[in-house]
Design a protein around this motif. Structure first.
Motif, PDB file in Angstrom:
ATOM      1  N   ASN A   1      12.219   3.416   9.497  1.00 43.25           N
ATOM      2  CA  ASN A   1      13.507   3.767   8.918  1.00 43.25           C
ATOM      3  C   ASN A   1      14.650   2.918   9.446  1.00 43.25           C
ATOM      4  OD1 ASN A   1      12.730   5.982   7.186  1.00 43.25           O
ATOM      5  ND2 ASN A   1      12.182   7.043   9.044  1.00 43.25           N
ATOM      6  N   PHE A   2      14.563   2.506  10.704  1.00 40.07           N
ATOM      7  CA  PHE A   2      15.637   1.711  11.270  1.00 40.07           C
ATOM      8  C   PHE A   2      15.588   0.290  10.733  1.00 40.07           C
ATOM      9  CE2 PHE A   2      14.979   5.200  14.199  1.00 40.07           C
ATOM     10  CZ  PHE A   2      16.281   5.659  14.362  1.00 40.07           C
ATOM     11  N   THR A   3      14.385  -0.254  10.543  1.00 33.87           N
ATOM     12  CA  THR A   3      14.251  -1.576   9.938  1.00 33.87           C
ATOM     13  C   THR A   3      14.765  -1.538   8.506  1.00 33.87           C
ATOM     14  OG1 THR A   3      12.322  -2.086  11.306  1.00 33.87           O
ATOM     15  CG2 THR A   3      12.637  -3.407   9.312  1.00 33.87           C
ATOM     16  N   ALA A   4      14.370  -0.525   7.768  1.00 34.12           N
ATOM     17  CA  ALA A   4      14.799  -0.388   6.374  1.00 34.12           C
ATOM     18  C   ALA A   4      16.309  -0.234   6.270  1.00 34.12           C
ATOM     19  CB  ALA A   4      14.104   0.802   5.724  1.00 34.12           C
ATOM     20  N   ALA A   5      16.909   0.454   7.247  1.00 37.81           N
ATOM     21  CA  ALA A   5      18.342   0.716   7.196  1.00 37.81           C
ATOM     22  C   ALA A   5      19.156  -0.570   7.209  1.00 37.81           C
ATOM     23  CB  ALA A   5      18.746   1.610   8.364  1.00 37.81           C
ATOM     24  N   TYR A   6      18.702  -1.555   7.964  1.00 38.68           N
ATOM     25  CA  TYR A   6      19.462  -2.796   8.095  1.00 38.68           C
ATOM     26  C   TYR A   6      18.913  -3.922   7.227  1.00 38.68           C
ATOM     27  CZ  TYR A   6      21.913  -0.502  11.855  1.00 38.68           C
ATOM     28  OH  TYR A   6      22.676   0.377  12.560  1.00 38.68           O
ATOM     29  N   SER A   7      17.926  -3.605   6.415  1.00 40.43           N
ATOM     30  CA  SER A   7      17.330  -4.597   5.534  1.00 40.43           C
ATOM     31  C   SER A   7      18.090  -4.657   4.215  1.00 40.43           C
ATOM     32  CB  SER A   7      15.864  -4.236   5.266  1.00 40.43           C
ATOM     33  OG  SER A   7      15.346  -5.031   4.227  1.00 40.43           O
ATOM     34  N   ARG A   8      18.038  -5.816   3.557  1.00 43.98           N
ATOM     35  CA  ARG A   8      18.615  -5.940   2.229  1.00 43.98           C
ATOM     36  C   ARG A   8      17.586  -5.601   1.153  1.00 43.98           C
ATOM     37  NH1 ARG A   8      22.481 -11.356   2.381  1.00 43.98           N
ATOM     38  NH2 ARG A   8      23.794 -10.666   4.116  1.00 43.98           N
ATOM     39  N   ALA A   9      16.416  -5.177   1.594  1.00 43.58           N
ATOM     40  CA  ALA A   9      15.350  -4.853   0.651  1.00 43.58           C
ATOM     41  C   ALA A   9      15.731  -3.636  -0.193  1.00 43.58           C
ATOM     42  CB  ALA A   9      14.050  -4.582   1.397  1.00 43.58           C
ATOM     43  N   SER A  10      15.066  -3.496  -1.326  1.00 43.52           N
ATOM     44  CA  SER A  10      15.317  -2.388  -2.232  1.00 43.52           C
ATOM     45  C   SER A  10      15.039  -1.048  -1.568  1.00 43.52           C
ATOM     46  CB  SER A  10      14.428  -2.526  -3.478  1.00 43.52           C
ATOM     47  OG  SER A  10      14.502  -1.375  -4.274  1.00 43.52           O
ATOM     48  N   THR A  11      15.833  -0.044  -1.945  1.00 45.75           N
ATOM     49  CA  THR A  11      15.608   1.312  -1.452  1.00 45.75           C
ATOM     50  C   THR A  11      14.936   2.184  -2.511  1.00 45.75           C
ATOM     51  OG1 THR A  11      17.802   1.984  -2.218  1.00 45.75           O
ATOM     52  CG2 THR A  11      17.630   1.214   0.055  1.00 45.75           C
ATOM     53  N   LEU A  12      14.447   1.565  -3.586  1.00 46.85           N
ATOM     54  CA  LEU A  12      13.870   2.331  -4.684  1.00 46.85           C
ATOM     55  C   LEU A  12      12.544   2.960  -4.276  1.00 46.85           C
ATOM     56  CD1 LEU A  12      14.639  -0.049  -7.666  1.00 46.85           C
ATOM     57  CD2 LEU A  12      16.089   1.666  -6.576  1.00 46.85           C
ATOM     58  N   ILE A  13      12.327   4.179  -4.736  1.00 44.85           N
ATOM     59  CA  ILE A  13      11.135   4.923  -4.357  1.00 44.85           C
ATOM     60  C   ILE A  13       9.939   4.473  -5.189  1.00 44.85           C
ATOM     61  CG2 ILE A  13      11.521   6.826  -5.983  1.00 44.85           C
ATOM     62  CD1 ILE A  13      10.558   8.705  -3.712  1.00 44.85           C
ATOM     63  N   LYS A  14       8.805   4.393  -4.546  1.00 42.88           N
ATOM     64  CA  LYS A  14       7.549   4.043  -5.218  1.00 42.88           C
ATOM     65  C   LYS A  14       6.709   5.315  -5.290  1.00 42.88           C
ATOM     66  CE  LYS A  14       8.556  -0.364  -5.419  1.00 42.88           C
ATOM     67  NZ  LYS A  14       9.914  -0.311  -4.876  1.00 42.88           N
ATOM     68  N   LEU A  15       6.898   6.071  -6.346  1.00 41.36           N
ATOM     69  CA  LEU A  15       6.287   7.388  -6.460  1.00 41.36           C
ATOM     70  C   LEU A  15       5.209   7.449  -7.535  1.00 41.36           C
ATOM     71  CD1 LEU A  15       6.510  10.371  -5.490  1.00 41.36           C
ATOM     72  CD2 LEU A  15       8.211  10.709  -7.284  1.00 41.36           C
ATOM     73  N   CYS A  16       5.455   6.803  -8.669  1.00 43.40           N
ATOM     74  CA  CYS A  16       4.555   6.909  -9.817  1.00 43.40           C
ATOM     75  C   CYS A  16       3.830   5.598 -10.086  1.00 43.40           C
ATOM     76  CB  CYS A  16       5.346   7.299 -11.065  1.00 43.40           C
ATOM     77  SG  CYS A  16       6.173   8.907 -10.950  1.00 43.40           S
ATOM     78  N   GLY A  17       2.549   5.693 -10.419  1.00 35.66           N
ATOM     79  CA  GLY A  17       1.768   4.502 -10.748  1.00 35.66           C
ATOM     80  C   GLY A  17       0.380   4.595 -10.155  1.00 35.66           C
ATOM     81  N   ASP A  18      -0.491   3.729 -10.608  1.00 37.03           N
ATOM     82  CA  ASP A  18      -1.893   3.784 -10.185  1.00 37.03           C
ATOM     83  C   ASP A  18      -2.075   3.550  -8.691  1.00 37.03           C
ATOM     84  OD1 ASP A  18      -2.557   4.283 -12.797  1.00 37.03           O
ATOM     85  OD2 ASP A  18      -2.996   2.181 -13.271  1.00 37.03           O
ATOM     86  N   ASP A  19      -1.170   2.797  -8.076  1.00 38.21           N
ATOM     87  CA  ASP A  19      -1.299   2.490  -6.650  1.00 38.21           C
ATOM     88  C   ASP A  19      -0.430   3.380  -5.774  1.00 38.21           C
ATOM     89  OD1 ASP A  19      -3.095   0.433  -7.182  1.00 38.21           O
ATOM     90  OD2 ASP A  19      -1.466  -1.012  -7.491  1.00 38.21           O
TER      91      ASP A  19
ATOM     92  N   SER B   1       0.839  -1.193   0.000  1.00 39.17           N
ATOM     93  CA  SER B   1       0.000   0.000   0.000  1.00 39.17           C
ATOM     94  C   SER B   1       0.870   1.237   0.000  1.00 39.17           C
ATOM     95  CB  SER B   1      -0.897   0.013   1.235  1.00 39.17           C
ATOM     96  OG  SER B   1      -0.121   0.217   2.397  1.00 39.17           O
ATOM     97  N   VAL B   2       0.266   2.391  -0.321  1.00 42.72           N
ATOM     98  CA  VAL B   2       1.007   3.645  -0.307  1.00 42.72           C
ATOM     99  C   VAL B   2       1.496   3.948   1.091  1.00 42.72           C
ATOM    100  CG1 VAL B   2       0.849   6.112  -0.675  1.00 42.72           C
ATOM    101  CG2 VAL B   2      -0.246   4.551  -2.282  1.00 42.72           C
ATOM    102  N   ALA B   3       0.635   3.730   2.079  1.00 44.82           N
ATOM    103  CA  ALA B   3       1.017   4.031   3.456  1.00 44.82           C
ATOM    104  C   ALA B   3       2.233   3.228   3.871  1.00 44.82           C
ATOM    105  CB  ALA B   3      -0.156   3.742   4.396  1.00 44.82           C
ATOM    106  N   ALA B   4       2.250   1.957   3.506  1.00 49.17           N
ATOM    107  CA  ALA B   4       3.383   1.107   3.874  1.00 49.17           C
ATOM    108  C   ALA B   4       4.654   1.580   3.180  1.00 49.17           C
ATOM    109  CB  ALA B   4       3.079  -0.338   3.507  1.00 49.17           C
ATOM    110  N   ALA B   5       4.523   1.979   1.928  1.00 49.03           N
ATOM    111  CA  ALA B   5       5.700   2.443   1.188  1.00 49.03           C
ATOM    112  C   ALA B   5       6.219   3.744   1.756  1.00 49.03           C
ATOM    113  CB  ALA B   5       5.339   2.624  -0.288  1.00 49.03           C
ATOM    114  N   ALA B   6       5.311   4.555   2.280  1.00 49.96           N
ATOM    115  CA  ALA B   6       5.702   5.884   2.735  1.00 49.96           C
ATOM    116  C   ALA B   6       6.242   5.881   4.147  1.00 49.96           C
ATOM    117  CB  ALA B   6       4.500   6.832   2.650  1.00 49.96           C
ATOM    118  N   THR B   7       5.808   4.935   4.979  1.00 57.94           N
ATOM    119  CA  THR B   7       6.111   5.052   6.395  1.00 57.94           C
ATOM    120  C   THR B   7       6.833   3.839   6.956  1.00 57.94           C
ATOM    121  OG1 THR B   7       3.952   4.145   6.993  1.00 57.94           O
ATOM    122  CG2 THR B   7       4.109   6.535   6.768  1.00 57.94           C
ATOM    123  N   ASP B   8       7.493   3.071   6.091  1.00 55.66           N
ATOM    124  CA  ASP B   8       8.259   1.920   6.564  1.00 55.66           C
ATOM    125  C   ASP B   8       9.253   2.383   7.613  1.00 55.66           C
ATOM    126  OD1 ASP B   8      10.626  -0.396   5.085  1.00 55.66           O
ATOM    127  OD2 ASP B   8       9.277  -0.611   6.799  1.00 55.66           O
TER     128      ASP B   8
END
Length: 201
Positions: free
Chosen positions: A10-28, A1-8
């Motif tokens: 930051n500390f979890t994301a910092a140590y994750s191997r997940a992508s750091t790519l921004i989800k800005l454009c698109g229908d969702d 969801s947009v909310a999840a993409a926007a408010t993940d």
């Protein structure tokens, strides 16, 4: 969801191997595909993604979490601003949004590793801190913060402040904020102690 993409987190994301790519454009996401193409935000988002990946690829292991956390902060800011865009017909607002993306790309491209000491200009998603050598091991500190969360002035926070910081216990540089200029103005801007140290790059 947009909310999840926007408010993940930051500390979890910092140590994750997940992508750091921004989800800005698109229908969702905050900006529709057509709106992105029309304003060129889709191309700027691609430039931003490439800049992020390039700097992460050359960053030392102990610095990568700091960069990813900082990028998480930026994503929250830019997505919050993007949520205002679909209903805006103000060309100035749209231009400011594009400028935010361009400025972030430029900041990422300027990052160089292997600096020594604390002198110089340091930048993150929220602004800059500049330290210039002074007498007796002290440094003149200048803070310039511009946290932009949207076109509405009520959602913006800016602050400029200066201080003279000196070496103290624990490797910290300590001083008292001198000139503090917050926007919007704050009634009580009492002098506050500031402590800084270098962390990573």
């Amino acid at each position: 969801s947009v909310a999840a993409a926007a408010t993940d987190d930051n500390f979890t994301a910092a140590y994750s191997r997940a992508s750091t790519l921004i989800k800005l454009c698109g229908d969702d996401y905050p900006l529709g595909t057509d709106a992105c193409k029309e304003a060129g935000y889709d191309k700027l988002a691609i430039q931003l993604d490439r800049a992020v990946q390039a700097v992460l690829a050359k960053a030392p292991a102990n610095v990568k979490p700091l960069l990813k956390r900082d990028q998480g902060f930026f994503y929250e800011m830019i997505i919050s601003a993007a949520e205002e865009m679909p209903g805006s017909d103000d060309d100035e607002t749209k231009s400011e949004f594009a400028d935010l993306l361009r400025a972030r790309v430029a900041a990422l491209e300027k990052i160089a590793f292997g600096r020594t000491g604390v002198s110089g200009k340091w930048q993150d998603a929220f602004g800059t801190v500049t330290l210039l050598p002074a007498d007796d091991g002290a440094y003149r500190l200048a803070i310039d913060i511009n946290a932009v969360y949207g076109a509405d002035d009520e959602r913006r926070t800016q602050c400029r402040a200066t201080a003279l910081v000196r070496p103290s216990a624990g490797g910290l540089l300590t001083g008292t904020l001198e000139q503090v200029k917050p926007v919007p103005p704050v009634a009580d801007t009492q002098a506050a102690t500031i402590k800084i140290r270098r962390q990573g790059e």
